[in-house]
Design an enzyme around this catalytic site. Structure first.
Site, PDB file in Angstrom:
ATOM      1  N   ILE A 278       0.829  -1.187   0.039  1.00 19.84           N
ATOM      2  CA  ILE A 278       0.096  -0.011   0.099  1.00 19.84           C
ATOM      3  C   ILE A 278       0.888   1.250  -0.006  1.00 19.84           C
ATOM      4  O   ILE A 278       1.726   1.362   0.844  1.00 19.84           O
ATOM      5  CB  ILE A 278      -1.042  -0.017   1.385  1.00 19.84           C
ATOM      6  N   LYS A 279       0.534   2.087  -0.904  1.00 19.17           N
ATOM      7  CA  LYS A 279       1.384   3.401  -0.992  1.00 19.17           C
ATOM      8  C   LYS A 279       0.737   4.471  -0.344  1.00 19.17           C
ATOM      9  O   LYS A 279      -0.640   4.622  -0.211  1.00 19.17           O
ATOM     10  CB  LYS A 279       1.505   3.828  -2.479  1.00 19.17           C
ATOM     11  N   ILE A 280       1.480   5.046   0.634  1.00 17.16           N
ATOM     12  CA  ILE A 280       1.521   6.107   1.488  1.00 17.16           C
ATOM     13  C   ILE A 280       2.249   7.195   1.260  1.00 17.16           C
ATOM     14  O   ILE A 280       3.564   7.024   1.160  1.00 17.16           O
ATOM     15  CB  ILE A 280       1.425   5.754   3.003  1.00 17.16           C
TER      16      ILE A 280
END
Length: 218
Positions: A87-89
């Site tokens: 997941i890209k944060i």
């Protein structure tokens, strides 16, 4: 070094997996827009393409989110859909708060939009799975730093952090060279960047010379 494809176009992804044995996929909202798909549709189609393989797919949370708890909630939901999903944060203060909690829950996080050493080290300290320094965006806006990749890599690896450094926003083969020489773990690039590298004009020239010679000796 692992090679990732930066795209949301399913035909490109399928081709790269089959013919280039690509190691991973990175996406973002702009790629989804270009591919003409919403996140839900992309997830439904990419999931069966990568399940049962080592290929990771980096999916970005809603970039509008500023509340760490809402970031965490969406990241959790995406992560539960497949073991292949990372997941890209974004590398913002709320993003780092979210990262710390997600990492403790063993959610794989790709900390994106890294532009300096402080961001990279904070991401590594808090347990990011991937750290993504963006190269092309800086250069396209006149902020050229030939040591940018090497500095980030050295800073993170100097302390033995487990995070993998994923060089992103790659625009040309020089970026590949810089990332490889610096010891980056991963590089992600668009389909056309790979094509330009694999279809080198000097190879074409060499083949023309050899084909001509082959015809003359037969």
């Amino acid at each position: 070094m692992l090679f990732f494809l930066d795209s949301a176009k399913l035909d490109e992804i399928e081709y790269a997996i089959k013919n280039w044995k690509i190691d991973g996929i990175t996406t973002n909202p702009k790629h989804l827009m270009t591919a003409g798909m919403k996140m839900d549709e992309f997830i439904k189609k990419i999931k069966p393409m990568v399940e049962g393989t080592h290929i990771t797919v980096s999916l970005e949370i809603d970039p509008h989110l500023q509340d760490p708890e809402k970031m965490i909630e969406q990241a959790r939901n995406l992560a539960t859909l497949s073991e292949n999903f990372v997941i890209k944060i974004p590398a913002t203060e709320p993003g780092f708060i979210a990262l710390e909690k997600l990492a403790k829950e063993n959610v794989k996080v790709n900390m994106t939009l890294i532009f300096n050493v402080l961001q990279a080290l904070q991401a590594a300290k808090l347990g990011a799975y991937y750290i993504s320094p963006f190269v092309g965006w800086k250069e396209e806006r006149g902020d050229f730093d030939k040591d940018f990749i090497a500095t980030i890599v050295k800073a993170v690896k100097n302390y033995g952090f487990k995070s993998k450094i994923l060089i992103a926003a790659v625009r040309n083969l020089k970026h590949f060279e810089e990332a490889a020489l610096a010891g980056a773990d991963i590089i992600t690039a668009g389909f056309e960047v790979y094509k330009r590298g694999f279809e080198n004009p000097y190879v074409k020239l060499g083949l023309e010379i050899f084909c001509d010679a082959w015809q003359k000796i037969q």
